[in-house]
Motif scaffolding. Structure first.
Motif, PDB file in Angstrom:
ATOM      1  N   ILE A 147      29.187  29.389  50.700  1.00 23.52           N
ATOM      2  CA  ILE A 147      30.227  30.084  49.928  1.00 23.52           C
ATOM      3  C   ILE A 147      31.596  29.760  50.530  1.00 23.52           C
ATOM      4  CG2 ILE A 147      31.079  32.318  49.138  1.00 23.52           C
ATOM      5  CD1 ILE A 147      28.324  33.457  49.534  1.00 23.52           C
ATOM      6  N   LEU A 151      34.684  27.696  48.879  1.00 21.94           N
ATOM      7  CA  LEU A 151      35.982  28.342  48.656  1.00 21.94           C
ATOM      8  C   LEU A 151      37.125  27.522  49.240  1.00 21.94           C
ATOM      9  CD1 LEU A 151      35.311  32.124  49.354  1.00 21.94           C
ATOM     10  CD2 LEU A 151      36.148  31.135  47.242  1.00 21.94           C
ATOM     11  N   GLY A 154      39.189  22.731  48.553  1.00 22.33           N
ATOM     12  CA  GLY A 154      40.437  22.075  48.176  1.00 22.33           C
ATOM     13  C   GLY A 154      41.567  22.321  49.163  1.00 22.33           C
ATOM     14  N   VAL A 155      41.277  23.103  50.194  1.00 20.09           N
ATOM     15  CA  VAL A 155      42.336  23.515  51.115  1.00 20.09           C
ATOM     16  C   VAL A 155      42.489  22.497  52.231  1.00 20.09           C
ATOM     17  CG1 VAL A 155      43.037  25.307  52.724  1.00 20.09           C
ATOM     18  CG2 VAL A 155      41.878  25.921  50.617  1.00 20.09           C
ATOM     19  N   ALA A 211      28.019  32.598  43.808  1.00 23.36           N
ATOM     20  CA  ALA A 211      29.378  32.647  44.351  1.00 23.36           C
ATOM     21  C   ALA A 211      29.872  31.238  44.657  1.00 23.36           C
ATOM     22  CB  ALA A 211      29.410  33.514  45.610  1.00 23.36           C
ATOM     23  N   ALA A 214      30.876  29.495  41.454  1.00 23.48           N
ATOM     24  CA  ALA A 214      32.157  30.006  40.949  1.00 23.48           C
ATOM     25  C   ALA A 214      33.310  29.389  41.740  1.00 23.48           C
ATOM     26  CB  ALA A 214      32.194  31.530  41.060  1.00 23.48           C
ATOM     27  N   ALA A 215      33.136  29.291  43.058  1.00 24.17           N
ATOM     28  CA  ALA A 215      34.197  28.732  43.894  1.00 24.17           C
ATOM     29  C   ALA A 215      34.396  27.240  43.613  1.00 24.17           C
ATOM     30  CB  ALA A 215      33.866  28.948  45.369  1.00 24.17           C
ATOM     31  N   LEU A 218      36.251  26.646  40.354  1.00 22.38           N
ATOM     32  CA  LEU A 218      37.674  26.917  40.514  1.00 22.38           C
ATOM     33  C   LEU A 218      38.383  25.750  41.193  1.00 22.38           C
ATOM     34  CD1 LEU A 218      40.123  28.790  41.453  1.00 22.38           C
ATOM     35  CD2 LEU A 218      38.600  29.421  43.297  1.00 22.38           C
ATOM     36  N   ASN A 219      37.735  25.136  42.187  1.00 19.76           N
ATOM     37  CA  ASN A 219      38.404  24.070  42.923  1.00 19.76           C
ATOM     38  C   ASN A 219      38.340  22.730  42.208  1.00 19.76           C
ATOM     39  OD1 ASN A 219      39.560  25.205  45.262  1.00 19.76           O
ATOM     40  ND2 ASN A 219      37.506  25.635  46.015  1.00 19.76           N
ATOM     41  N   GLU A 221      38.707  22.461  38.751  1.00 15.24           N
ATOM     42  CA  GLU A 221      39.391  22.433  37.451  1.00 15.24           C
ATOM     43  C   GLU A 221      40.735  21.710  37.523  1.00 15.24           C
ATOM     44  OE1 GLU A 221      41.415  26.845  37.423  1.00 15.24           O
ATOM     45  OE2 GLU A 221      39.431  26.584  36.577  1.00 15.24           O
TER      46      GLU A 221
ATOM     47  N   ALA B 144      46.339  30.179  51.651  1.00 18.02           N
ATOM     48  CA  ALA B 144      45.915  28.790  51.816  1.00 18.02           C
ATOM     49  C   ALA B 144      46.177  27.930  50.580  1.00 18.02           C
ATOM     50  CB  ALA B 144      44.442  28.734  52.184  1.00 18.02           C
ATOM     51  N   ARG B 150      44.799  29.829  41.348  1.00 17.89           N
ATOM     52  CA  ARG B 150      43.570  29.446  42.044  1.00 17.89           C
ATOM     53  C   ARG B 150      43.336  30.313  43.265  1.00 17.89           C
ATOM     54  NH1 ARG B 150      43.952  23.338  43.137  1.00 17.89           N
ATOM     55  NH2 ARG B 150      42.240  23.817  44.526  1.00 17.89           N
ATOM     56  N   LYS B 153      41.707  33.515  42.207  1.00 19.12           N
ATOM     57  CA  LYS B 153      40.271  33.442  41.900  1.00 19.12           C
ATOM     58  C   LYS B 153      39.439  33.317  43.163  1.00 19.12           C
ATOM     59  CE  LYS B 153      39.551  31.661  37.263  1.00 19.12           C
ATOM     60  NZ  LYS B 153      39.150  30.451  36.550  1.00 19.12           N
ATOM     61  N   ALA B 154      39.875  32.426  44.073  1.00 19.74           N
ATOM     62  CA  ALA B 154      39.129  32.249  45.319  1.00 19.74           C
ATOM     63  C   ALA B 154      39.064  33.566  46.083  1.00 19.74           C
ATOM     64  CB  ALA B 154      39.789  31.160  46.170  1.00 19.74           C
ATOM     65  N   ILE B 157      36.602  36.025  44.551  1.00 23.46           N
ATOM     66  CA  ILE B 157      35.198  35.744  44.883  1.00 23.46           C
ATOM     67  C   ILE B 157      34.880  36.255  46.277  1.00 23.46           C
ATOM     68  CG2 ILE B 157      33.514  33.890  45.281  1.00 23.46           C
ATOM     69  CD1 ILE B 157      35.076  32.235  43.194  1.00 23.46           C
ATOM     70  N   VAL B 161      32.139  39.086  47.555  1.00 24.56           N
ATOM     71  CA  VAL B 161      31.096  38.785  48.538  1.00 24.56           C
ATOM     72  C   VAL B 161      31.194  39.760  49.715  1.00 24.56           C
ATOM     73  CG1 VAL B 161      30.290  37.077  50.192  1.00 24.56           C
ATOM     74  CG2 VAL B 161      30.918  36.353  47.906  1.00 24.56           C
TER      75      VAL B 161
END
Lengths: 221, 247
Positions: A147, A151, A154-155, A211, A214-215, A218-219, A221, B144, B150, B153-154, B157, B161
């Motif tokens: 997870i 998340l 992309g960072v 989860a 979903a993450a 998001l990264n 799109e 970050a 974005r 959304k991150a 999530i 959790v």
């Protein structure tokens, strides 16, 4: 199903052929544990008492260090976009990735843990429990870590952030993993702790891929 | 619910509420502190140190309460894409982190005279400490990403959790037999705490809740204004570039 297996096979093969990755996790695991007898002194009584905790903490750190590999390189060279376009749902993509991560790191930690138990003078009666607890706990670590990896994919320089995100989630596994081994070492039944570890594993096996997907969505799109 | 999705309407309504909530905070804190510090009797075992309870207990309740609020707001943001829910969750996080910190610090100050130690690795204390880390991770994740949408959304999530920790905190004192006392107020069979101690506590609870609402509204309004400024700047830069291209 065939796509799932293909992805799993690809990731395991990549980890193996890139060499380094898997071995370095194992070496890191052994090195970290080795530091403790050197740091706190070699008395067997003391080492035996802290053995379970040291091995678990080292396993947690080793898992965490290998997490950024899970999606990062696929994200950078664009193959993650192609995988996402395949008919395989993202939930299963994240499950396959997690499984591959466990097969190339967690499994190794399970296999190595008895050896480190010997080095750390762990009580002989606790070895089966240590292996069982690691076998139940390390897949949970890969699932929860997945997870965090999804998340932060992309960072830029997400490594420190990744550890901040996953360590709080790892703590229950650490607590019950250590409790199981300590119970076995002191002659009590490790059963309740192992059952909780199993519950944590099943719970995260169901929810973590959701989860993670979903993450990823998001990264990407 | 989407009637309230308009930020301008939210700012109007919340601005109207703000003075009332601020007044309520001041009055409740005033009454609660007076009752707690001067009227309520000292505890027969702990003496005057029991009065730390009037800050510690509401802060601890709010610490997990704010996280629950954040988790719910995050779920709303993910499911209905309610634009204010993101802002609410983001604005609540630092407030919740500070409540958690207050609960931990007052707990240490209370633990020293009563338990003889600043800190123990007991289930309740440890799980609250983990919650502080969850807050920090949540705030770190927001920082970050460059793109607010974005990041939202991150972070949502992650908040969902992390909400798994909430029942662990609530029931840790019942599941594990530890130094921290078991639940004494919200429990089956009614509270075991004396009414003289309970009433100032209830007033302080109200005060903390109103205080949270005030700070939340201020932070949300600030966030809305900041985003508006950013949007205007983007427009301005775009228009500038357009004009430059024409000449």
């Amino acid at each position: 199903m065939s796509e799932f297996l293909a992805l799993l096979r690809r990731d395991v093969l990549l980890a193996r052929r890139q060499g380094g990755a898997t071995t370095s996790v194992a070496v890191f695991f052994i090195l970290t544990v080795t530091l403790f007898p050197l740091g706190v002194g070699p008395e067997s009584a003391l080492l035996g008492r802290i053995a379970s905790g040291v091995i678990w903490v080292a396993a947690l750190l080793a898992t965490m260090l290998s997490l950024d590999r899970m999606y990062q390189s696929d994200f950078e060279d664009g193959s993650l976009d192609l995988i996402a376009l395949s008919p395989l749902p993202l939930e299963l993509v994240s499950l396959a990735k997690t499984l591959a991560h466990w097969a190339t790191t967690g499994l190794l930690l399970v296999v190595l843990s008895p050896l480190l138990g010997v080095l750390m003078q762990l009580d002989a009666s606790a070895f089966p429990t240590l292996i069982a607890a690691m076998a139940l706990g390390t897949p949970t670590l890969s699932l929860l870590g997945g997870i965090g990896a999804a998340l932060t994919v992309g960072v830029k320089r997400g490594g420190v952030l990744l550890s901040l995100l996953v360590i709080p989630l790892f703590i229950p596994v650490l607590i019950f993993g250590v409790a199981a081994v300590d119970a076995a070492a002191s002659g009590l039944s490790p059963r309740p702790h192992l059952l909780i570890l199993g519950a944590l594993f099943l719970f995260s096996a169901v929810l973590a891929p959701l989860a993670g997907a979903a993450a990823l969505r998001l990264n990407l799109e | 619910m989407h009637r309230f999705a308009n930020p301008a309407r939210f700012v109007r309504i919340s601005s109207a509420l703000l003075p009332w909530l601020t007044g309520a905070t001041a009055i409740l804190f005033g009454i609660g502190l007076y009752l707690g510090l001067f009227v309520s009797p000292p505890d027969y075992q702990q003496g005057d140190s029991v009065r730390i309870m009037y800050v510690h207990v509401p802060a601890a309740t709010l610490a997990s309460g704010v996280y629950a609020f954040m988790a719910i707001a995050s779920a709303v943001a993910l499911i209905w894409r309610h634009p204010l829910a993101d802002i609410a969750a983001k604005s609540a996080a630092p407030i919740g982190a500070v409540f958690t910190l207050i609960a931990l610090i007052t707990g240490a100050l209370w633990g020293q005279p009563t338990w003889g130690t600043w800190w123990v690795w007991d289930a309740r204390l440890t799980s609250v400490l983990i919650m502080l880390f969850l807050y920090l991770g949540y705030m770190g994740l927001w920082e970050a990403f460059d793109d607010d949408r974005r990041a939202a959304k991150a972070a949502a999530i992650l908040a969902l959790v992390g909400a798994v920790n909430l029942p662990i905190i609530k029931f840790s004192v019942d599941w594990w037999n530890t130094l921290h006392q078991p639940a004494s107020i919200i429990r089956v069979g009614g509270p075991t705490i004396h009414p003289d101690l309970l009433s100032p506590l209830a007033v302080m609870w109200g005060g903390f809740a109103c205080f949270f609402a005030v700070v939340l509204i201020l932070r949300m309004q600030r966030e809305i204004v900041a985003r508006r400024i950013q949007a205007l700047q983007t427009l301005y830069v775009a228009a500038d570039g357009h004009a430059a291209a024409e000449t």
